[in-house]
Design a protein around this motif. Sequence first.
Motif, PDB file in Angstrom:
ATOM      1  N   LYS A 245       0.812  -1.336   0.098  1.00 50.95           N
ATOM      2  CA  LYS A 245       0.115   0.174  -0.170  1.00 50.95           C
ATOM      3  C   LYS A 245       0.897   1.238  -0.021  1.00 50.95           C
ATOM      4  N   GLY A 246       1.914   1.317   0.495  1.00 49.49           N
ATOM      5  CA  GLY A 246       3.009   2.443   0.657  1.00 49.49           C
ATOM      6  C   GLY A 246       3.583   2.975  -0.817  1.00 49.49           C
ATOM      7  N   LYS A 247       3.228   2.226  -1.597  1.00 51.71           N
ATOM      8  CA  LYS A 247       3.848   2.455  -3.064  1.00 51.71           C
ATOM      9  C   LYS A 247       3.507   3.948  -3.432  1.00 51.71           C
ATOM     10  N   LYS A 248       4.474   4.806  -4.035  1.00 52.17           N
ATOM     11  CA  LYS A 248       4.258   6.167  -4.648  1.00 52.17           C
ATOM     12  C   LYS A 248       4.336   6.090  -6.198  1.00 52.17           C
ATOM     13  N   LYS A 249       3.533   6.731  -6.566  1.00 54.47           N
ATOM     14  CA  LYS A 249       3.360   6.813  -8.109  1.00 54.47           C
ATOM     15  C   LYS A 249       4.182   7.848  -8.620  1.00 54.47           C
ATOM     16  N   LYS A 250       5.005   7.286  -9.574  1.00 58.10           N
ATOM     17  CA  LYS A 250       6.364   8.457 -10.226  1.00 58.10           C
ATOM     18  C   LYS A 250       5.587   9.047 -11.480  1.00 58.10           C
ATOM     19  N   GLY A 251       6.016  10.353 -11.517  1.00 55.64           N
ATOM     20  CA  GLY A 251       5.758  11.136 -12.668  1.00 55.64           C
ATOM     21  C   GLY A 251       5.830  10.390 -14.153  1.00 55.64           C
ATOM     22  N   LYS A 252       4.822  10.880 -15.107  1.00 55.60           N
ATOM     23  CA  LYS A 252       4.757  10.214 -16.647  1.00 55.60           C
ATOM     24  C   LYS A 252       6.249  10.380 -17.223  1.00 55.60           C
ATOM     25  N   ASP A 253       6.701   9.381 -17.719  1.00 57.79           N
ATOM     26  CA  ASP A 253       8.070   9.891 -18.543  1.00 57.79           C
ATOM     27  C   ASP A 253       7.336   9.818 -19.997  1.00 57.79           C
ATOM     28  N   LEU A 254       7.421  10.940 -20.879  1.00 53.78           N
ATOM     29  CA  LEU A 254       7.027  11.255 -22.103  1.00 53.78           C
ATOM     30  C   LEU A 254       7.675  10.511 -23.374  1.00 53.78           C
ATOM     31  N   THR A 255       8.942  10.233 -22.737  1.00 53.79           N
ATOM     32  CA  THR A 255       9.781   9.496 -24.007  1.00 53.79           C
ATOM     33  C   THR A 255      10.119   8.167 -23.330  1.00 53.79           C
ATOM     34  N   VAL A 256       9.493   7.310 -23.018  1.00 58.19           N
ATOM     35  CA  VAL A 256       9.795   6.144 -22.370  1.00 58.19           C
ATOM     36  C   VAL A 256      10.542   5.261 -23.525  1.00 58.19           C
ATOM     37  N   ASN A 257      10.110   4.996 -24.615  1.00 61.03           N
ATOM     38  CA  ASN A 257      10.766   4.097 -25.630  1.00 61.03           C
ATOM     39  C   ASN A 257      11.930   4.520 -26.441  1.00 61.03           C
ATOM     40  N   ARG A 258      12.286   5.830 -25.937  1.00 61.51           N
ATOM     41  CA  ARG A 258      13.374   6.526 -26.880  1.00 61.51           C
ATOM     42  C   ARG A 258      14.737   6.288 -26.104  1.00 61.51           C
ATOM     43  N   THR A 259      16.005   6.351 -26.862  1.00 54.33           N
ATOM     44  CA  THR A 259      17.230   6.097 -26.398  1.00 54.33           C
ATOM     45  C   THR A 259      17.615   7.580 -26.248  1.00 54.33           C
ATOM     46  N   ILE A 260      18.844   7.682 -25.224  1.00 54.57           N
ATOM     47  CA  ILE A 260      19.431   9.175 -24.951  1.00 54.57           C
ATOM     48  C   ILE A 260      19.840   9.461 -25.964  1.00 54.57           C
ATOM     49  N   ASP A 261      20.361   8.674 -27.223  1.00 55.20           N
ATOM     50  CA  ASP A 261      21.329   9.173 -27.983  1.00 55.20           C
ATOM     51  C   ASP A 261      20.292  10.061 -29.071  1.00 55.20           C
ATOM     52  N   SER A 262      19.009   9.315 -29.163  1.00 51.91           N
ATOM     53  CA  SER A 262      17.982  10.019 -29.941  1.00 51.91           C
ATOM     54  C   SER A 262      17.398  11.263 -29.513  1.00 51.91           C
ATOM     55  N   LEU A 263      17.366  11.275 -28.280  1.00 49.86           N
ATOM     56  CA  LEU A 263      16.904  12.585 -27.634  1.00 49.86           C
ATOM     57  C   LEU A 263      17.861  13.530 -27.605  1.00 49.86           C
ATOM     58  N   TYR A 264      19.261  13.264 -27.461  1.00 51.62           N
ATOM     59  CA  TYR A 264      20.431  14.285 -27.655  1.00 51.62           C
ATOM     60  C   TYR A 264      20.705  14.560 -29.108  1.00 51.62           C
ATOM     61  N   GLU A 265      20.323  13.744 -30.053  1.00 50.12           N
ATOM     62  CA  GLU A 265      20.367  14.257 -31.608  1.00 50.12           C
ATOM     63  C   GLU A 265      19.074  15.082 -31.776  1.00 50.12           C
ATOM     64  N   GLU A 266      18.114  15.025 -31.202  1.00 51.48           N
ATOM     65  CA  GLU A 266      16.897  15.748 -31.533  1.00 51.48           C
ATOM     66  C   GLU A 266      17.247  17.301 -31.164  1.00 51.48           C
ATOM     67  N   LEU A 267      17.764  17.251 -29.772  1.00 56.82           N
ATOM     68  CA  LEU A 267      18.098  18.661 -29.335  1.00 56.82           C
ATOM     69  C   LEU A 267      19.006  19.351 -29.999  1.00 56.82           C
ATOM     70  N   VAL A 268      19.850  18.591 -30.585  1.00 57.27           N
ATOM     71  CA  VAL A 268      21.018  19.446 -31.430  1.00 57.27           C
ATOM     72  C   VAL A 268      20.487  19.860 -32.689  1.00 57.27           C
ATOM     73  N   ARG A 269      19.689  19.018 -33.384  1.00 56.76           N
ATOM     74  CA  ARG A 269      18.846  19.540 -34.550  1.00 56.76           C
ATOM     75  C   ARG A 269      18.213  20.742 -34.317  1.00 56.76           C
ATOM     76  N   GLU A 270      17.406  20.540 -33.158  1.00 58.95           N
ATOM     77  CA  GLU A 270      16.563  21.959 -32.884  1.00 58.95           C
ATOM     78  C   GLU A 270      17.107  23.154 -32.421  1.00 58.95           C
ATOM     79  N   GLY A 271      18.556  22.922 -32.252  1.00 58.92           N
ATOM     80  CA  GLY A 271      19.261  24.024 -31.820  1.00 58.92           C
ATOM     81  C   GLY A 271      18.955  24.547 -30.262  1.00 58.92           C
TER      82      GLY A 271
END
Length: 833
Positions: free
Chosen positions: A477-503
């Motif tokens: 009963k004591g478990k707490k819900k964590k915040g939703k991750d909007l990019t669960v299925n994506r790798t850190i490399d793809s996120l990094y590349e997207e941020l670079v491309r967007e400037g």
Amino acid sequence: MSNRTYNKMWADTHEALHYLLKQEIPAQVAKPQTDRLMIFQMLTTFYIKYVQIFRSMETLYDQIVHPQKRRVIRHVLDGIMGRILEMKNEMVKLEFSEFHYYDDVLQDLKLTPEDLEIPIPRYFLKDKLKVVKDRENILAQILSQTWPQVEKKKSIKILTLEEAIQIIQISERARQGRLRAKFMLEIRMEEEKERLAKRRVASTLDPEIAATCIQKIWRGYVQRKTTKKERAEEMIFLEMVPPPNFQKPSSAQLQAQKIDLQRNVVQEVHEVEYQQALISIKEQVRVVEGPDIKDTLQKQIRQWIIECRNTTGKFPDYPDVEKGGSADIFASKTPQEVRQELAAQEQKKKQKDKDKEQNEKKGKKDTKKKKKKGKADKEEEEEGWKMARSHFLSTVTEGHSTYEGVWQNRDERMNFSQKHVPELIKEDKRKEVEEEIRIQVDELMREELKNLKLAVDKDKSAKKGKKGGKKKKKGKKGKKKKGKDLTVNRTIDSLYEELVREGLLIQPKNVRLSDFKGEYSYLGTTLRQTDIEPMPSLVDVRQLIALYGILPLGSQAVHEKAPLVKSLLLAGPSGVGKKMLVHALCTETGANLFNLSPHNIAGKYPGKIGLQMMIHLVFKVACLLQPSVVWIDNAEKTFYKKVPKLEKRLEPKRLKKSFPNILKSIKARDRVLIVGTTKRPFDAELKSFCRSFQKIVLIPRPDYTSRFVLWQSIIQQNGGILTSSLDLSSLAKVTDGYTQGHLSQAAKDVLTERRIKQLHTKPLTAVEFITPLAKQDPIYKEEEESFKDWYAKTPLGKKKAKASKEAENEEGKDKGTKGKKGKKGKKKGRKKK
């Protein structure tokens, strides 16, 4: 420097630390004090001494090659960095100012302002050099794919007939003009030759007189040359002028740098050997001593079970894995103590029942008393100042005690190469092996104890088993819900590349904090004593960036326990170096740089969902690839009072509502710093602006001494040569009001390629820089005053003003009481007459 020299330096540093801890530890327990000047004097003394020890420890960690010694030094180094930040926090709370002046303390300790410079530990970059280089390569590769370099095709302009004729006419007239000038020059030269020939013929000067004239001119020339040389030597001897090769490193310095690099290579070799020894020695201990450790543990646990059975009449419960297993048994150990604990628990239960009944009857009275006591305690606390509890003092004392217990009296005469000590590794690994074997033994003994219980008292064990099953259900009963991750299925490399491309993720410029030139303010304490608040110097600004930005971002241990700074605002006129400091933060710590400036995020990730996704992407990558700096240029636009019509389509206030949630999401474990830069802070809403940025650093225009240093470095960086004909002092005086950006632009305008080639025949003069400076607008007094007025409205500025008013009122009361006493004395004198 040799190994012996560094060992001697280490011993001296720990001796200084020993005396400092002797002074500071009693101050932690001392009674509250009321004299603010004495408190500040004490804090500044501790702060300066810690900085001195920090400088020595940083050098030792960088140069000592012994791997085990370096670990002890690193432990102490992290503790000292954190303690310096805590001292700084205490001084800010005491003086209500981010800037402090230590002229009088430095004079007492016989130190120079350079000794106060906060060093940036070199291991910040050395430990992650490969990671930083790989990241730079990946970033460059993504950028090259995003914006491929397209070769510009040379466009051929088709001319009309009239344009072509006009160009031919211009070139022909120029050719004729050059020929005419050449003919005229030849005619003038011939006329000059004829005139000189006539003079020679008509000359009737005596040869002796002619020789005397020549001698006179030559001797005058030689004497002037020798006098100039002697004057230069005298000025160098008096240290009024630096020697000619002062800027160039000497042969001894070059040799020292070479040796330092060699020591770093030896460090790496010794570290590899040490890591290999950790594995081999641990395996050796497990093979040789493992069976004996297992037998002794089993014997001890069996003996404990038997003794508990004899004293209590029942078998004890075996401690859980979470409590440490059998390690928890041998913490409190004897069966007699176990019996006493059981009896004490029963008494506590009885007392709790009685206390509940009494609290129900006298609940109201107790609450009233507690409130009164709370108010009294607060008043007592407010009466005096007491040093806050330190999170790093225990770390420093622990490291110091390790040095005294292990290394201070160790004989290392045979360890010439300063390699690892196997005996010390064996001691540590023996504990690790014992813990690993203990886990195995616990499983065996837990089963053995269970079998004993089943054989002796089956009913009791069954009941306990049922109770244990109920407890497990409560845990779910004591478990707490964590915040939703909007990019669960994506790798850190793809996120990094997207941020670079967007400037949104950009490459920081290779700028060091030491490139932010400036000079120490020598009149700070004197001005404050006369109730004049001095403007901070550029050195003070550089110190704050090192303390609030670089040290916490560079060290995880420091960031977790030090006073947490999540956001930092750099405010000042344009050209004072705000952006340069942001890039220096990233360069010194190897941090990623994210750009969330209003002009950069305009049109990207539109709508509320898009904004949420952008913030999630940036801060997820920033936390996973820490350290990270999130930069918001023109930060006042995010907190505009009223958005101008021309900027409404850009939506500059997009981040304003999300800012509080962003700050809440940054935890102590996340080495992420939000840095805002602004040149018009008065355009923003003051309350929301100050809530969003915890620390506000006001960067002023450079003063005279800083301008003098800046002119020296800027001229040399642009290829200029400093000579006696260049009056830097007058140039620094004349350029009052101009910023670093103005000076740099003027130097670039003057020192062109053509002018640099002429420097040996035609030295630089101060007048040359006046014309390009006159084309630029300086920082006027009104603009500087507006920054001061705005800073006075910030929370820290208000506290400062309130404290100064209270001090003035107290002084006025003291004068008033003295004046009344004097009047009463006069009246009494008149009556007597």
